[in-house]
Design an enzyme around this catalytic site. Structure first.
Site, PDB file in Angstrom:
ATOM      1  N   GLY A   1      34.451 -19.594   3.459  1.00 41.84           N
ATOM      2  CA  GLY A   1      34.703 -18.955   4.740  1.00 41.84           C
ATOM      3  C   GLY A   1      34.467 -19.929   5.874  1.00 41.84           C
ATOM      4  O   GLY A   1      34.174 -21.107   5.648  1.00 41.84           O
TER       5      GLY A   1
ATOM      6  N   PHE B   1      29.545 -19.745  10.463  1.00 43.24           N
ATOM      7  CA  PHE B   1      28.923 -18.501  10.942  1.00 43.24           C
ATOM      8  C   PHE B   1      29.391 -17.269  10.164  1.00 43.24           C
ATOM      9  O   PHE B   1      29.302 -16.156  10.654  1.00 43.24           O
ATOM     10  CB  PHE B   1      29.193 -18.287  12.441  1.00 43.24           C
ATOM     11  CG  PHE B   1      28.843 -19.471  13.290  1.00 43.24           C
ATOM     12  CD1 PHE B   1      27.522 -19.772  13.577  1.00 43.24           C
ATOM     13  CD2 PHE B   1      29.840 -20.310  13.771  1.00 43.24           C
ATOM     14  CE1 PHE B   1      27.211 -20.881  14.348  1.00 43.24           C
ATOM     15  CE2 PHE B   1      29.526 -21.420  14.556  1.00 43.24           C
ATOM     16  CZ  PHE B   1      28.205 -21.697  14.838  1.00 43.24           C
ATOM     17  N   SER B   2      29.919 -17.479   8.956  1.00 47.15           N
ATOM     18  CA  SER B   2      30.371 -16.332   8.174  1.00 47.15           C
ATOM     19  C   SER B   2      29.304 -15.842   7.200  1.00 47.15           C
ATOM     20  O   SER B   2      29.527 -14.859   6.486  1.00 47.15           O
ATOM     21  CB  SER B   2      31.654 -16.697   7.414  1.00 47.15           C
ATOM     22  OG  SER B   2      31.423 -17.751   6.503  1.00 47.15           O
ATOM     23  N   GLY B   3      28.155 -16.518   7.144  1.00 48.61           N
ATOM     24  CA  GLY B   3      27.066 -16.042   6.285  1.00 48.61           C
ATOM     25  C   GLY B   3      27.104 -16.579   4.863  1.00 48.61           C
ATOM     26  O   GLY B   3      26.532 -15.964   3.971  1.00 48.61           O
TER      27      GLY B   3
ATOM     28  N   GLU C   1      26.875 -26.319   1.251  1.00 47.73           N
ATOM     29  CA  GLU C   1      27.654 -27.293   2.036  1.00 47.73           C
ATOM     30  C   GLU C   1      28.521 -28.156   1.113  1.00 47.73           C
ATOM     31  O   GLU C   1      28.647 -29.373   1.295  1.00 47.73           O
ATOM     32  CB  GLU C   1      26.735 -28.181   2.886  1.00 47.73           C
ATOM     33  CG  GLU C   1      25.858 -27.414   3.858  1.00 47.73           C
ATOM     34  CD  GLU C   1      26.616 -26.845   5.055  1.00 47.73           C
ATOM     35  OE1 GLU C   1      27.835 -27.099   5.176  1.00 47.73           O
ATOM     36  OE2 GLU C   1      25.985 -26.139   5.862  1.00 47.73           O
TER      37      GLU C   1
ATOM     38  N   GLN D   1      31.562 -28.637   0.798  1.00 44.97           N
ATOM     39  CA  GLN D   1      32.732 -29.345   1.341  1.00 44.97           C
ATOM     40  C   GLN D   1      32.453 -30.822   1.598  1.00 44.97           C
ATOM     41  O   GLN D   1      33.361 -31.631   1.675  1.00 44.97           O
ATOM     42  CB  GLN D   1      33.217 -28.675   2.634  1.00 44.97           C
ATOM     43  CG  GLN D   1      32.328 -28.878   3.858  1.00 44.97           C
ATOM     44  CD  GLN D   1      31.159 -27.910   3.944  1.00 44.97           C
ATOM     45  OE1 GLN D   1      31.001 -27.043   3.101  1.00 44.97           O
ATOM     46  NE2 GLN D   1      30.353 -28.052   4.973  1.00 44.97           N
TER      47      GLN D   1
ATOM     48  N   THR E   1      25.694 -19.340   3.509  1.00 47.28           N
ATOM     49  CA  THR E   1      24.383 -19.749   3.004  1.00 47.28           C
ATOM     50  C   THR E   1      23.494 -18.540   2.740  1.00 47.28           C
ATOM     51  O   THR E   1      22.777 -18.499   1.733  1.00 47.28           O
ATOM     52  CB  THR E   1      23.713 -20.719   3.994  1.00 47.28           C
ATOM     53  OG1 THR E   1      24.530 -21.889   4.107  1.00 47.28           O
ATOM     54  CG2 THR E   1      22.336 -21.135   3.504  1.00 47.28           C
TER      55      THR E   1
END
Ligand code: ZN
Length: 189
Positions: A20, A23-25, A93, A95, A27
């Protein structure tokens, strides 16, 4: 809501991807799943790229400050080495990892581990980000989370960069990015 598959009979591994925008949550969702695995007395190891040193070397820190201990690693091959003998491998993380990460996750899953990968599916240019697209293709389970567009309040899928710095590895400082829906990402300056 994601429901963990039951572990019955022979132990089989699999790959889950949580993706996502910023800030999509992602983690928070990764931490939630890992905490539940710990409650089930499973051995859990968490890795993140060493490049992600925003707050703390040893912890995955989400934006709501719920934290869980993690190990920073320089390459995906280190996850293969350090992940031996555990039941659940979490990767945050993702990516920012190298192109070998999908192969590493495949090997971990083949060895019987549950692999949970969280990462941005798109960079701020709207392009597929690093090894995430290949992981989405391989994964048994995919969860795409959304933030809220700060311009219009609809579901946000894009990470809009407000800062002038053009580095892709400008990390998630709240004032450098904002979540936007597809429409506002393309139409609002
Ligand atoms: Zn919008």
């Amino acid at each position: 809501m994601f429901i963990e598959p039951s572990l019955t009979g022979a132990r089989r591994g699999w790959i889950e991807v949580i993706c996502g925008s910023m800030f999509s949550g992602k983690t928070e969702e990764l931490i939630r799943r890992l905490r539940r695995a710990r409650i089930a007395n499973l051995r859990v190891e968490i890795f993140k790229p060493a490049i992600d040193v925003r707050y703390d070397e040893q912890q995955i820190v989400s934006h709501d400050a719920s934290a869980i201990m993690s190990t920073p690693v320089d390459s995906s091959q280190q996850i293969l080495l350090l992940g031996q003998g555990v039941d659940v491998v979490g990767i945050d993380e993702a990516q920012f990892f190298d192109a070998e990460l999908p192969n590493v996750c495949d090997q971990l899953a083949l060895a019987g581990m549950r692999v949970i990968v969280a990462g941005l599916d798109m960079n701020y240019l709207g392009e597929p980000f690093g090894p995430i697209p290949a992981l989405l293709a391989q994964a048994e389970y995919i969860t795409k989370l959304h933030a809220i567009c700060v311009q219009c309040g609809n579901l946000a899928t894009h990470s809009f960069r407000k800062a002038a710095d053009s580095s892709l590895v400008l990390l998630g400082e709240k004032d450098a990015y904002e979540p936007r829906c597809r429409y506002c990402y393309h139409s609002v300056p």
